[in-house]
Design a protein around this motif. Structure first.
Motif, PDB file in Angstrom:
ATOM      1  N   GLN A 218       0.820  -1.208   0.000  1.00  0.00           N
ATOM      2  CA  GLN A 218       0.000   0.000   0.000  1.00  0.00           C
ATOM      3  C   GLN A 218       0.851   1.254   0.000  1.00  0.00           C
ATOM      4  N   ASN A 219       1.967   1.191   0.701  1.00  0.00           N
ATOM      5  CA  ASN A 219       2.786   2.388   0.883  1.00  0.00           C
ATOM      6  C   ASN A 219       4.240   2.006   0.610  1.00  0.00           C
ATOM      7  N   GLN A 220       4.645   2.141  -0.645  1.00  0.00           N
ATOM      8  CA  GLN A 220       5.937   1.597  -1.075  1.00  0.00           C
ATOM      9  C   GLN A 220       7.136   2.073  -0.250  1.00  0.00           C
ATOM     10  N   PRO A 221       7.313   3.394  -0.026  1.00  0.00           N
ATOM     11  CA  PRO A 221       8.539   3.794   0.678  1.00  0.00           C
ATOM     12  C   PRO A 221       8.620   3.277   2.106  1.00  0.00           C
ATOM     13  N   ALA A 222       7.460   2.878   2.676  1.00  0.00           N
ATOM     14  CA  ALA A 222       7.464   2.417   4.066  1.00  0.00           C
ATOM     15  C   ALA A 222       7.390   0.895   4.155  1.00  0.00           C
ATOM     16  N   THR A 223       7.445   0.214   3.010  1.00  0.00           N
ATOM     17  CA  THR A 223       7.228  -1.232   3.010  1.00  0.00           C
ATOM     18  C   THR A 223       8.514  -2.011   2.760  1.00  0.00           C
ATOM     19  N   PHE A 224       8.751  -3.019   3.574  1.00  0.00           N
ATOM     20  CA  PHE A 224       9.953  -3.837   3.479  1.00  0.00           C
ATOM     21  C   PHE A 224       9.558  -5.309   3.485  1.00  0.00           C
ATOM     22  N   ILE A 225      10.418  -6.131   2.930  1.00  0.00           N
ATOM     23  CA  ILE A 225      10.157  -7.570   2.882  1.00  0.00           C
ATOM     24  C   ILE A 225      11.140  -8.274   3.828  1.00  0.00           C
ATOM     25  N   VAL A 226      10.645  -9.200   4.626  1.00  0.00           N
ATOM     26  CA  VAL A 226      11.539 -10.046   5.422  1.00  0.00           C
ATOM     27  C   VAL A 226      11.151 -11.506   5.193  1.00  0.00           C
ATOM     28  N   ARG A 227      12.043 -12.400   5.563  1.00  0.00           N
ATOM     29  CA  ARG A 227      11.767 -13.822   5.412  1.00  0.00           C
ATOM     30  C   ARG A 227      11.636 -14.460   6.794  1.00  0.00           C
ATOM     31  N   ALA A 228      10.608 -15.260   6.962  1.00  0.00           N
ATOM     32  CA  ALA A 228      10.366 -15.891   8.260  1.00  0.00           C
ATOM     33  C   ALA A 228      11.183 -17.169   8.386  1.00  0.00           C
ATOM     34  N   GLU A 229      11.620 -17.419   9.610  1.00  0.00           N
ATOM     35  CA  GLU A 229      12.387 -18.626   9.877  1.00  0.00           C
ATOM     36  C   GLU A 229      11.853 -19.186  11.194  1.00  0.00           C
ATOM     37  N   GLY A 230      11.327 -20.393  11.195  1.00  0.00           N
ATOM     38  CA  GLY A 230      10.783 -20.959  12.428  1.00  0.00           C
ATOM     39  C   GLY A 230       9.278 -21.179  12.344  1.00  0.00           C
ATOM     40  N   GLU A 231       8.726 -21.807  13.379  1.00  0.00           N
ATOM     41  CA  GLU A 231       7.353 -22.316  13.275  1.00  0.00           C
ATOM     42  C   GLU A 231       6.391 -21.792  14.337  1.00  0.00           C
ATOM     43  N   SER A 232       6.791 -20.750  15.065  1.00  0.00           N
ATOM     44  CA  SER A 232       5.932 -20.318  16.175  1.00  0.00           C
ATOM     45  C   SER A 232       4.672 -19.593  15.700  1.00  0.00           C
ATOM     46  N   MET A 233       4.585 -19.281  14.408  1.00  0.00           N
ATOM     47  CA  MET A 233       3.415 -18.558  13.907  1.00  0.00           C
ATOM     48  C   MET A 233       2.644 -19.414  12.908  1.00  0.00           C
ATOM     49  N   ILE A 234       2.791 -20.708  13.033  1.00  0.00           N
ATOM     50  CA  ILE A 234       2.285 -21.626  12.018  1.00  0.00           C
ATOM     51  C   ILE A 234       0.772 -21.494  11.829  1.00  0.00           C
TER      52      ILE A 234
ATOM     53  N   VAL B 213       5.410  -9.148   4.213  1.00  0.00           N
ATOM     54  CA  VAL B 213       5.365  -7.747   3.812  1.00  0.00           C
ATOM     55  C   VAL B 213       5.161  -6.918   5.073  1.00  0.00           C
ATOM     56  N   VAL B 214       6.076  -5.981   5.324  1.00  0.00           N
ATOM     57  CA  VAL B 214       6.046  -5.210   6.567  1.00  0.00           C
ATOM     58  C   VAL B 214       5.873  -3.730   6.239  1.00  0.00           C
ATOM     59  N   ASP B 215       4.815  -3.148   6.785  1.00  0.00           N
ATOM     60  CA  ASP B 215       4.538  -1.729   6.549  1.00  0.00           C
ATOM     61  C   ASP B 215       4.839  -0.936   7.822  1.00  0.00           C
ATOM     62  N   ARG B 216       5.799  -0.036   7.734  1.00  0.00           N
ATOM     63  CA  ARG B 216       6.209   0.746   8.916  1.00  0.00           C
ATOM     64  C   ARG B 216       5.301   1.945   9.167  1.00  0.00           C
ATOM     65  N   SER B 217       4.451   2.284   8.189  1.00  0.00           N
ATOM     66  CA  SER B 217       3.656   3.501   8.359  1.00  0.00           C
ATOM     67  C   SER B 217       2.374   3.247   9.158  1.00  0.00           C
ATOM     68  N   LEU B 218       2.030   1.977   9.382  1.00  0.00           N
ATOM     69  CA  LEU B 218       0.811   1.672  10.131  1.00  0.00           C
ATOM     70  C   LEU B 218       1.080   1.672  11.632  1.00  0.00           C
ATOM     71  N   SER B 219       0.104   2.170  12.414  1.00  0.00           N
ATOM     72  CA  SER B 219       0.222   2.121  13.875  1.00  0.00           C
ATOM     73  C   SER B 219      -0.162   0.727  14.342  1.00  0.00           C
ATOM     74  N   PRO B 220       0.715   0.059  15.090  1.00  0.00           N
ATOM     75  CA  PRO B 220       0.400  -1.300  15.542  1.00  0.00           C
ATOM     76  C   PRO B 220      -0.775  -1.308  16.510  1.00  0.00           C
ATOM     77  N   GLN B 221      -1.683  -2.258  16.301  1.00  0.00           N
ATOM     78  CA  GLN B 221      -2.859  -2.374  17.165  1.00  0.00           C
ATOM     79  C   GLN B 221      -2.961  -3.784  17.714  1.00  0.00           C
ATOM     80  N   ASN B 222      -3.725  -3.901  18.770  1.00  0.00           N
ATOM     81  CA  ASN B 222      -3.967  -5.204  19.378  1.00  0.00           C
ATOM     82  C   ASN B 222      -4.442  -6.209  18.322  1.00  0.00           C
ATOM     83  N   GLY B 223      -3.758  -7.350  18.241  1.00  0.00           N
ATOM     84  CA  GLY B 223      -4.166  -8.378  17.296  1.00  0.00           C
ATOM     85  C   GLY B 223      -3.407  -8.359  15.984  1.00  0.00           C
TER      86      GLY B 223
END
Lengths: 423, 155
Positions: free
Chosen positions: B54-70, B81-91
């Motif tokens: 949604q917001n290219q300059p604020a968006t970064f890609i990371v790779r997950a490693e591990g199974e805790s979020m399966i 896809v990680v967007d830094r411009s969004l305010s983190p909310q519960n959930g």
């Protein structure tokens, strides 16, 4: 006309630590192209007393003993992060000059001093939050004053709005040493000192005609700019020689790749000429395209992508090959482009690389190469980019050796993105 | 490192190599009075960047490693896809920094406490407190992957 100068704090180091949380708050340095000397320092490395330009081999032991994280320069990463910062900044102003890889002037017309202060803080917060890069913001009514405000902001909370007619503004300017002024090199400062002019305040009150007589138009501009009279338009000042940018708006909107190719070809040729004229070589190139942002009714697309060169070069065919490949990758049909540009980054004196690579080359040979370059330029122009790519062969190993401590291309290469442990 | 064969040549800022699908999308709407079919209905190719970012300059890609979020579900080697411009909310699923390292967890904010919740019963939650500082780097807004068998095939 209020202007903001936004500059990134320890830009290369900030790019490196962004994806390495373990390094936050730790000393970090980035080395020049050959891993030769220190070209960027985090605040913590500055505090340790690592000087700019420190030769790596002389400082190796101390850097290790002090646990300083040392990186080779990664222009692909810096170019992408720079593009992100510039994209965010463009939201705040319709007129902007990307002055270098980590600095930009923004026009902030029509705001009161209070609004300017709020806007400057918002710029700082937004860039930091969205891109992760910390920036300082200085605001003044001329470029010189904005630059001064930006430097003074570093001693405070990173934001400073300089009203040059306010008492606080007078105090700041009166106490500002001339040699700390933008565009005043050591020799000019010494000649000003001979006239008893040691501070920006005394230069501001100096006789314009005297200054003009002694220092020409350049000197007179300093006096005027300090008094809030803008002499340096956006884009008028040449970028510092770390980077070189060639771009031009089209006479009419362009939609076809072939036409963009021609435009980029011209820019690269000019860039190559400029580099050779100044005895410089580029470490990386970027290509960007712009659509008309004053026409929100049309689809917008403003891509920019960069590519690190195998060895720093001013060899036009090589620059051309890279730029055309970037263009092919970023081009998308269906948009009306109004501007294309080429950016050469990480400029280094060509003598530095000659020492290691071309020691045995005699002047006649060099002249031949130069003429070959001119000929290949022409060939490339008429026969397409594949003609020029052979020049890149053979240097790869040498290049790798000189980039021992390069970080990943976290933001531009899917195979190198940061890893998040999910356990 | 992954065994992905992404071209190491040009890395456009605004797009991932080979991730654009060059398949014309046919608009299924039928315009009354025009019996002649396909022509004029071909839209722009599907652009996965548009879908994921949604917001290219604020968006970064990371790779997950591990199974805790399966059960999120986030599988090992998924790209996030990680967007830094969004305010983190519960959930929200977030990319967080804990003990100097990146981790991906579900952010939980209650009256008295904040914690990072695993989406796999085999893994403990991470309490964020004065002893253990945590920071949200960005909000995870999506994920993508290619199936293992497709990574090496080109026929």
């Amino acid at each position: 006309m209020p202007l903001a100068l936004v500059d990134c704090t320890s830009f290369y180091c900030s790019c490196e630590t962004m994806f390495r949380p373990g390094l936050w708050g730790k000393p970090v340095v980035v080395l020049s192209n050959n891993d030769g000397c220190v070209i960027a320092r985090s605040p913590e490395a500055k505090a340790l007393g690592v000087p700019m330009g420190a030769p790596e081999f002389q400082w190796r032991k101390r850097l290790r003993d002090w646990n300083v994280a040392v990186f080779s320069s990664n222009y692909e990463l810096y170019g992408d992060m720079s593009a992100r910062v510039m994209t965010v900044l463009r939201r705040f102003s319709t007129a902007m000059e990307a002055y270098s890889i980590d600095e930009a002037f923004l026009s902030l017309d029509g705001m009161t001093w209070a609004q300017l202060a709020a806007c400057a803080r918002e710029i700082r917060q937004t860039v930091r939050r969205w891109t992760g890069i910390p920036v300082g913001v200085g605001v003044g009514t001329t470029k010189l004053l904005a630059k001064l405000a930006n430097r003074a902001a570093k001693q405070g909370d990173g934001v400073l709005v300089l009203d040059h007619d306010s008492p606080a503004g007078h105090d700041l300017i009166n106490g500002w040493p001339t040699r700390e002024l933008w565009g005043v090199a050591g020799r000019l400062a010494a000649r000003l000192a001979d006239l008893g002019i040691l501070t920006a305040g005394s230069l501001r009150r100096a006789s314009r005609s005297l200054i003009r007589q002694r220092f020409g138009v350049v000197g007179e501009r300093l006096v005027l700019e300090l008094n809030g009279v803008s002499c340096l338009e956006l884009e008028e000042v040449e970028a510092p020689r770390q980077n070189l940018c060639g771009s031009r708006s089209f006479g009419r909107p362009v939609t076809e790749l072939e036409e963009l190719r021609q435009a980029v070809t011209v820019h690269v040729e000019r860039a190559g000429e400029k580099l050779r004229g100044q005895g410089l070589a580029a470490s990386a190139v970027c290509v960007f395209l712009l659509t008309n942002r004053h026409r929100p009714d049309l689809p917008q697309y403003n891509p920019q992508a960069g590519r690190e060169l195998i060895v720093p070069t001013a060899f036009t065919p090589e620059l051309m090959g890279e730029c055309q490949r970037i263009l092919s990758a970023i081009y998308r049909p269906g948009y009306r482009y109004v501007k294309a540009g080429v950016l050469c980054l990480g400029l280094v004196p060509v003598e530095e690389k000659q020492g290691s690579l071309f020691r045995e080359v005699d002047p006649a040979q060099e002249e031949k190469q130069r003429r070959l370059m001119a000929a290949v330029d022409a060939l490339n122009l008429h026969h397409g980019r594949n003609t020029v790519r052979m020049a890149t062969a053979g240097f790869e190993q040498r290049w790798r050796m000189r980039q021992d401590r390069k970080s990943s291309c976290y933001t531009t290469c899917l195979a190198e993105v940061p890893v998040a442990r999910v356990y | 490192m992954t065994d992905f064969d992404f071209p190491a040549t040009v890395h456009p800022v605004a797009s991932f190599p080979r991730l654009r699908v060059e398949v014309p999308l046919f608009d299924s709407r039928v315009a009354a009075g025009f019996p002649s079919p396909a022509e004029g209905y071909i839209q722009r190719p599907i652009d996965l960047n548009e879908f994921l970012i949604q917001n290219q300059p604020a968006t970064f890609i990371v790779r997950a490693e591990g199974e805790s979020m399966i059960h999120a579900p986030i599988q090992p080697d998924d790209f996030l896809v990680v967007d830094r411009s969004l305010s983190p909310q519960n959930g929200d699923v977030v990319l967080a920094v804990v003990d100097g390292e990146f981790t991906v967890k579900t952010l939980r904010i209650a009256k008295q406490r904040t914690w990072l919740q695993a989406e796999n019963p085999a893994f403990p939650d991470l309490e964020i407190s004065e002893e253990r500082e945590g920071l949200v780097w960005g909000v995870v807004t999506g994920s993508f992957r290619r199936f293992a068998y497709a990574r090496t095939r080109s026929d």
